[in-house]
Design a protein around this motif. Sequence first.
Motif: not given
Length: 189
Positions: A17-24, A36-41, A90-93
Amino acid sequence: MFIQTESTPNPATLKFLPGKEVLREGTADFRNAEAAAEASPLAGRLFGIPGVTGVFFGYDFITVTKDGPDWQHLKPAILGAIMEHFMSGAPVMASAAPASDASGTAEFYDKADEELVLTIKELLDTRVRPAVAQDGGDITFRGFENGTVFLHMKGACAGCPSSTATLKHGIQNLLRHFVPEVQQVEQVA
């Protein structure tokens, strides 16, 4: 940045739980490094840690599934990767496309059962999914046929030793109580 961790019913999966929004919106489930590497850094970074075999993103959590090394050896590297990612901005996705499960097999059910299916989906969304998310996973409706509800389990729930009990005793009993036409619940990949 303070990242909390929680155990899940699946001993091979830990919830971060990073304490931040991961995916809206939606969820994202990764079971191999290439996708995974292609879709999400972030997922790509996590798969770069030896022993990581699965990454799942929910609204405010990340679950990581391992194969092999003890958590005491993997956890510091995972925490570091998550922290570095969020600190970098960096963005999650990788794309702005919806993150929901891309494995998307179409739903199947008889149009005559549409009202039943809507009730089943509402029960899943309001009573089941929040509880499953607490354990670091997600569950989605796949179909209804001859009294059987077909569900897809993701994240910590995929491959969890207690997932059969969750399906058969928890979800099946709940659905049968509210929708008498439901006879059983089955998991699909």
